[in-house]
Enzyme design. Structure first.
Site, mmCIF file in Angstrom:
data_model
loop_
_atom_site.group_PDB
_atom_site.id
_atom_site.type_symbol
_atom_site.label_atom_id
_atom_site.label_comp_id
_atom_site.label_asym_id
_atom_site.label_seq_id
_atom_site.Cartn_x
_atom_site.Cartn_y
_atom_site.Cartn_z
ATOM 1 N N HIS A 34 -4.705 -52.186 -14.130
ATOM 2 C CA HIS A 34 -3.674 -51.149 -13.972
ATOM 3 C C HIS A 34 -2.774 -51.530 -12.804
ATOM 4 O O HIS A 34 -3.239 -51.695 -11.669
ATOM 5 C CB HIS A 34 -4.319 -49.790 -13.720
ATOM 6 C CG HIS A 34 -3.358 -48.638 -13.699
ATOM 7 N ND1 HIS A 34 -2.844 -48.082 -14.852
ATOM 8 C CD2 HIS A 34 -2.817 -47.955 -12.667
ATOM 9 C CE1 HIS A 34 -2.026 -47.074 -14.519
ATOM 10 N NE2 HIS A 34 -1.989 -46.978 -13.206
ATOM 11 N N ASP A 36 0.250 -50.646 -10.579
ATOM 12 C CA ASP A 36 1.046 -49.509 -10.110
ATOM 13 C C ASP A 36 2.320 -49.949 -9.400
ATOM 14 O O ASP A 36 2.286 -50.396 -8.259
ATOM 15 C CB ASP A 36 0.213 -48.671 -9.127
ATOM 16 C CG ASP A 36 -0.733 -47.733 -9.832
ATOM 17 O OD1 ASP A 36 -1.893 -47.610 -9.400
ATOM 18 O OD2 ASP A 36 -0.303 -47.109 -10.827
ATOM 19 N N MET A 38 5.688 -49.138 -7.594
ATOM 20 C CA MET A 38 6.309 -48.033 -6.855
ATOM 21 C C MET A 38 7.558 -48.554 -6.146
ATOM 22 O O MET A 38 7.514 -49.608 -5.516
ATOM 23 C CB MET A 38 5.321 -47.477 -5.822
ATOM 24 C CG MET A 38 4.050 -46.934 -6.449
ATOM 25 S SD MET A 38 2.885 -46.352 -5.186
ATOM 26 C CE MET A 38 1.564 -45.786 -6.247
ATOM 27 N N HIS A 68 2.213 -49.505 -14.888
ATOM 28 C CA HIS A 68 2.581 -48.099 -14.671
ATOM 29 C C HIS A 68 3.814 -48.073 -13.782
ATOM 30 O O HIS A 68 3.719 -48.277 -12.568
ATOM 31 C CB HIS A 68 1.386 -47.376 -14.013
ATOM 32 C CG HIS A 68 1.688 -45.949 -13.664
ATOM 33 N ND1 HIS A 68 0.849 -45.217 -12.861
ATOM 34 C CD2 HIS A 68 2.707 -45.129 -14.001
ATOM 35 C CE1 HIS A 68 1.357 -44.001 -12.715
ATOM 36 N NE2 HIS A 68 2.489 -43.918 -13.397
ATOM 37 N N MET A 70 6.430 -46.439 -11.715
ATOM 38 C CA MET A 70 6.846 -45.256 -10.968
ATOM 39 C C MET A 70 8.156 -45.623 -10.278
ATOM 40 O O MET A 70 8.229 -45.792 -9.049
ATOM 41 C CB MET A 70 5.760 -44.850 -9.956
ATOM 42 C CG MET A 70 4.520 -44.300 -10.632
ATOM 43 S SD MET A 70 3.067 -44.270 -9.574
ATOM 44 C CE MET A 70 2.476 -45.945 -9.825
ATOM 45 N N MET A 139 -1.412 -37.923 -15.419
ATOM 46 C CA MET A 139 -1.593 -38.020 -13.977
ATOM 47 C C MET A 139 -2.433 -36.848 -13.489
ATOM 48 O O MET A 139 -2.074 -35.684 -13.684
ATOM 49 C CB MET A 139 -0.239 -38.019 -13.261
ATOM 50 C CG MET A 139 0.679 -39.189 -13.597
ATOM 51 S SD MET A 139 -0.067 -40.793 -13.303
ATOM 52 C CE MET A 139 -0.320 -40.723 -11.531
HETATM 53 C C1 DX5 Z 1 -0.950 -43.110 -8.120
HETATM 54 C C2 DX5 Z 1 -1.265 -44.258 -9.078
HETATM 55 C C3 DX5 Z 1 -2.725 -44.284 -9.436
HETATM 56 C C4 DX5 Z 1 -3.588 -44.521 -8.211
HETATM 57 C C5 DX5 Z 1 -5.044 -44.350 -8.594
HETATM 58 O O1 DX5 Z 1 0.443 -42.925 -8.094
HETATM 59 O O2 DX5 Z 1 -0.550 -44.106 -10.285
HETATM 60 O O3 DX5 Z 1 -2.967 -45.336 -10.391
HETATM 61 O O4 DX5 Z 1 -3.399 -45.833 -7.723
HETATM 62 O O5 DX5 Z 1 -5.770 -44.494 -7.423
HETATM 63 P P1 DX5 Z 1 -7.090 -43.634 -7.187
HETATM 64 O O6 DX5 Z 1 -8.005 -43.983 -8.342
HETATM 65 O O7 DX5 Z 1 -7.583 -44.124 -5.869
HETATM 66 O O8 DX5 Z 1 -6.671 -42.188 -7.200
HETATM 67 ZN ZN ZN Z 2 -1.129 -45.535 -11.918
#
Ligand code: DX5
Ligand code: ZN
Length: 220
Positions: A34, A36, A38, A68, A70, A139
């Site tokens: 996964h 992430d 940002m 993912h 964001m 989420m």
């Molecule tokens: C938050 C991310 C999640 C996060 C999950 O914005 O999309 O994927 O990294 O991390 P944990 O499992 O530590 O909540």
């Molecule tokens: Zn995520």
């Protein structure tokens, strides 16, 4: 019924040895990675871009990369991550001015299609594009950071979403993202999820392999 998938979020990995950390958790029984993304615009944090995704693929990581996004805007990043080797691309509907067009761009690049629902976003947002989806990312925290606590109202949302997706007759995964851990993962699965994103629960564990084995056992 989809088989369960563990998709560890690399946001909580050790970036000084990212390839090794990813290989470690895949060897321990996780199936996806996964990723992430940002941008410090859609969410108040800044992580990594397509070059890091390409670096993992060039490092020989063959597991599906579950990107993912964001980020806002979305469309250019879809193209760049598809070219960097993403297998699944998920974005937040609020971050796209034209939802159907952004989903079509993912499809046109041959990637699996996902939409992310924030805690404040109703599942009805999906109604006009259900037939385009391979996965919905629910989420269970507000996006932007790892290590947050699971929002309990998410369980009912997962169950209502499962009913909606099953009614389409199509096989659409439900992934849950944020505050998922060994203690609540069974409850999340029983609510209707089949894909589990975990960052801190896995990468911050004293013994990551043992923690992953415990999660798999709790899902069995
Ligand atoms: C938050 C991310 C999640 C996060 C999950 O914005 O999309 O994927 O990294 O991390 P944990 O499992 O530590 O909540
Ligand atoms: Zn995520």
């Amino acid at each position: 019924k989809n088989e369960f998938i563990l998709s560890p979020s690399i946001l909580s990995a050790d970036f000084a040895k990212l390839g090794d950390d990813v290989n470690e958790v895949l060897a321990a029984g996780c199936q996806w990675v996964h990723f992430d993304v940002m941008d410090n615009h859609y969410v108040p944090n800044l992580s990594f871009g397509p070059m890091i995704c390409k670096a993992l693929k060039d490092h020989g990581i063959e597991a599906p990369i579950d990107v993912h996004l964001m980020v806002e805007p979305v469309d250019d990043m879809i193209e760049q991550f598809a070219k960097a080797g993403a297998d699944m691309i998920t974005f937040h509907p609020e971050a796209s001015k034209h939802l159907h067009r952004s989903l079509s761009i993912i499809q046109d690049h041959g990637c699996k299609v996902g939409l992310a629902l924030n805690p404040g976003t109703p599942i009805e947002v999906l109604d006009a594009v259900l037939d385009m989806l391979d996965m919905v990312l629910v989420m269970s925290v507000n996006p932007g950071f790892g290590g947050q606590s699971f929002i309990p109202a998410t369980l009912d949302k997962i169950t209502r979403l499962r009913e909606k997706l099953d009614a389409t007759g199509r096989n659409i995964r439900i992934s849950v993202d944020g505050g998922v851990n060994a203690d609540n993962v069974r409850e999340v699965a029983d609510a209707g999820a089949d894909t589990f994103v975990m960052g801190s629960a896995i990468f911050n564990a004293e013994n990551r392999s043992a923690r992953i084995a415990q999660i798999i056992a709790n899902l069995s």
